[in-house]
Design a protein around this motif. Structure first.
Motif, short mmCIF file in Angstrom:
data_model
loop_
_atom_site.label_atom_id
_atom_site.label_comp_id
_atom_site.label_asym_id
_atom_site.label_seq_id
_atom_site.Cartn_x
_atom_site.Cartn_y
_atom_site.Cartn_z
N GLN A 131 4.11 12.02 4.77
CA GLN A 131 3.57 11.02 3.66
C GLN A 131 2.20 11.42 3.13
O GLN A 131 1.17 11.49 3.86
CB GLN A 131 3.84 9.59 4.38
N THR A 133 1.35 9.41 0.08
CA THR A 133 0.50 8.19 -0.58
C THR A 133 1.58 7.08 -0.48
O THR A 133 2.82 7.18 -0.16
CB THR A 133 0.09 8.13 -2.15
N ASP A 134 1.10 5.75 -0.32
CA ASP A 134 2.06 4.67 -0.21
C ASP A 134 2.54 4.05 -1.37
O ASP A 134 3.72 3.58 -1.76
CB ASP A 134 1.47 3.61 0.69
N ASP A 135 1.57 3.93 -2.68
CA ASP A 135 1.92 3.61 -3.78
C ASP A 135 1.26 4.43 -5.04
O ASP A 135 0.13 4.17 -5.24
CB ASP A 135 1.30 1.90 -3.90
N PRO A 137 5.14 6.03 -3.54
CA PRO A 137 5.47 6.67 -2.13
C PRO A 137 5.58 8.00 -2.51
O PRO A 137 6.73 8.59 -3.14
CB PRO A 137 6.66 5.93 -1.86
#
Length: 252
Positions: A131, A133-135, A137
């Motif tokens: 992964q 980034t989260d935002d 995704p």
């Protein structure tokens, strides 16, 4: 009694001598070594690991060619090499072999990355999925340019990641030890088409669908680093994921 381990497929044989041939993969006694930790194991035997396919070779030097994936001795690292202490001289005395041995200590998961082209599907076992980034995704996968899955991802710009659980050791061998150019890897496999048309293993513990971001995708030599936005995904089972270390310790 000694315990002999096949260095190609991991089969274990008990006896004073290795078997004439491995009942699983068919190699001869020269491809067996006494299992590490067995009371009959003589000291001083060097073990070399292929950093591409994980094949283990026993001998004073690495083999001229890996019998599984065909790479040369430069891609083998010496296992179980110990140093008394880390000091300035040890830090200064490094080479590509010591670098690869250190890289081998990085923890990896194991995943099936799959893609589609026209009405065809293909998948491969990969450990370089992570992964970013989260935002939003975003994830990245690093795929060898020679792999058929690489061709399919380049063609469609989409792929899926089936996250494997500890009970899916067989999936690693099925998707990781043969090419999709010579066989249909999804023949007889229980899978579903994702929203993007790529296959998802029905018995995975989680899955992700992703769309490649061309501007962020990078040529890294032998491989392509595909950066992608995650468009869909779901946890299927709340179980522990399969790691490369667990696979090495428990494969048969």
């Amino acid at each position: 009694m000694k315990i002999w381990r096949c260095m190609v497929c991991g089969y274990e044989h008990t006896g004073d001598n290795p078997p004439e041939s491995c009942p699983v993969c068919g190699v001869g006694p020269e491809e067996f070594s006494i299992k590490s930790g067995d009371s009959g194991n003589a000291g001083g035997v060097k073990r070399w690991k292929c950093t591409v396919c994980d094949y283990i070779h026993t001998g004073e030097h690495p083999p001229e060619r890996c019998p599984l994936c065909g790479v040369g001795p430069e891609l083998f690292v010496l296992l179980e090499e110990k140093i008394a202490a880390l000091d300035a001289q040890v830090i200064a005395d490094t080479d590509m072999g010591t670098i690869r041995a250190a890289l081998n200590m990085i923890s990896y998961g194991l995943y099936v990355v799959a893609a589609a082209k026209d009405d065809k599907h293909n998948g491969m076992c990969a450990n370089t999925v992570f992964q970013l980034t989260d935002d939003p995704p975003q994830i990245a996968v690093c795929i060898n340019k020679n792999n058929l899955t690489h061709e399919y991802i380049k063609y469609s710009g989409t792929f899926t990641v089936s996250i494997l659980g500890r009970e899916q050791l067989a999936a690693v061998k099925h998707f990781g030890y043969r090419s999709g150019r010579g066989t249909d890897k999804f023949a007889g496999i229980d899978f579903l088409p994702a929203l993007n048309g790529c296959p998802v293993l029905r018995n995975c513990i989680a899955y992700l669908e992703a769309t490649v971001i061309p501007a962020k995708t990078t040529d890294v030599g032998t491989h392509t680093l595909f950066v992608a936005v995650v468009t869909s995904g779901r946890m299927v089972l709340n179980e522990e994921g399969l790691t490369y270390a667990y696979y090495r310790q428990n494969r048969t």
